[in-house]
Design an enzyme around this catalytic site. Structure first.
Site, PDB file in Angstrom:
ATOM      1  N   GLN A  95      23.415  -8.358 -79.785  1.00 13.38           N
ATOM      2  CA  GLN A  95      22.471  -9.129 -80.597  1.00 13.38           C
ATOM      3  C   GLN A  95      22.451 -10.627 -80.335  1.00 13.38           C
ATOM      4  O   GLN A  95      21.775 -11.362 -81.041  1.00 13.38           O
ATOM      5  CB  GLN A  95      22.683  -8.866 -82.104  1.00 13.38           C
ATOM      6  N   ASP A  96      23.155 -11.111 -79.341  1.00  9.69           N
ATOM      7  CA  ASP A  96      23.037 -12.526 -78.990  1.00  9.69           C
ATOM      8  C   ASP A  96      23.269 -12.710 -77.493  1.00  9.69           C
ATOM      9  O   ASP A  96      24.009 -13.590 -77.069  1.00  9.69           O
ATOM     10  CB  ASP A  96      24.032 -13.365 -79.798  1.00  9.69           C
TER      11      ASP A  96
END
Length: 239
Positions: free
Chosen positions: A133-134
Site C-alpha cells: 500500500q505504499d
C-alpha cells in the site's frame, strides 16, 4: 562542535548506537545507527509520526517480519516504541531507487531490479496476503550489491486519524484491513483509493507500474504535476 547523539534501544537488547544521519520523510524519520560496539552492524531506526494506532502498527510489523527472510524484502529485526513513537529496526541500506538514474544502468540491471521487486511483492501476497500500500521509489532500497529490497510493508496503513475507523481482521486477513483514511503516497496511489475502495493486490500493482514508469521516464503516466487538485480531476478520467 556538537557531540553525536547516543541512543539505547530498550526493545533491542539494550544496545547502544550513535546517530549518524537523520532522514525526514512523509510518514516519519529514519535514523542511521552506527553501533558503539563494532561487532554489531549498522542499522536503520524508522519511526512513525502522526496519530498512529500502536495495535495496528504491531500487526503490520508482524506481517512484515513473517516475510522478511525473502532476499528482496528489507530485513527487519525488532519493533517497539522509541521516544513515544512506534518504531522498527531494519538493516541499513545505502540507497534507494529514488536516488538512482535509469540511464546509467544497463538493460539487464534494470530488469534485475524490477524482477526482484516483483518477486518480493508476489511472495508477500502469496504467503500471507500482505498488501504493501505504499510502493514508491523511496521504499525500494538497494543494498551494496545493487539488489533491491522492498521496505515498509503495511506501515502506511498505521497512519489513521481515529483508531475506531480502522477494522483489524487479524494477520491472516491482513489484505482485508479497512480504513476510511487515505493511506499511501498520492503520486503513486491507485485512483480508486481516493474513493475509499479497499486496497488489494491490484492497487499495489498499479503503484508498482507507476513507480517503474516514473523511474524509466521521469514522468507520471497520467499527470504532469504533483498537485492534489490535478489528482482529483485527472486520475478519474479514462486513460
Amino acid at each position: 562542535m556538537k557531540l553525536p547523539q547516543i541512543v539505547t534501544l530498550e526493545y533491542f537488547l539494550q544496545q547502544k548506537y550513535v546517530v549518524a544521519k537523520v532522514l525526514e520523510g512523509g510518514m516519519g524519520s529514519v535514523y542511521q545507527l552506527i553501533p558503539v560496539h563494532t561487532a554489531n552492524k549498522t542499522l536503520a531506526l524508522k519511526t512513525i509520526k502522526g496519530k498512529s494506532s500502536i495495535r495496528a502498527f504491531d500487526i503490520e510489523c508482524e506481517a512484515w517480519f513473517s516475510v522478511a527472510h525473502h532476499p528482496n524484502i528489507a530485513r527487519a529485526f525488532a519493533f517497539g516504541t522509541w521516544n513515544s513513537l512506534p518504531s522498527v529496526i531494519v538493516d541499513w541500506y545505502p540507497k534507494s531507487l529514488e536516488g538512482m538514474r535509469a540511464d546509467l544502468l544497463s538493460g539487464d540491471q534494470i530488469l534485475n531490479l524490477f524482477r526482484g521487486v516483483i518477486d518480493a511483492l508476489e511472495y508477500a501476497y502469496s504467503e500471507v496476503g500482505l498488501i504493501h500500500q505504499d510502493i514508491k521509489p523511496a521504499n525500494i532500497l538497494i543494498d551494496d550489491l545493487d539488489h533491491p529490497k522492498l521496505s515498509d510493508f503495511g506501515l502506511a496503513r498505521c497512519l489513521v486519524q481515529k483508531q475506531k475507523e480502522r477494522l483489524e481482521l487479524g494477520l491472516g486477513n491482513i489484505s482485508k484491513t479497512v480504513t476510511t483514511e487515505i493511506s499511501g503516497t498520492p503520486f503513486y496511489m491507485a485512483p480508486e483509493l481516493w474513493n475509499s475502495v479497499m486496497p488489494s493486490l491490484k492497487t499495489d500493482i498499479y503503484s508498482l507500474g507507476v513507480t517503474f514508469y516514473h523511474f524509466l521516464t521521469a514522468q507520471h503516466p497520467y499527470i504532469e504535476e504533483k498537485n492534489k487538485q490535478i489528482f482529483g480531476r485527472q486520475l478519474r478520467m479514462e486513460p
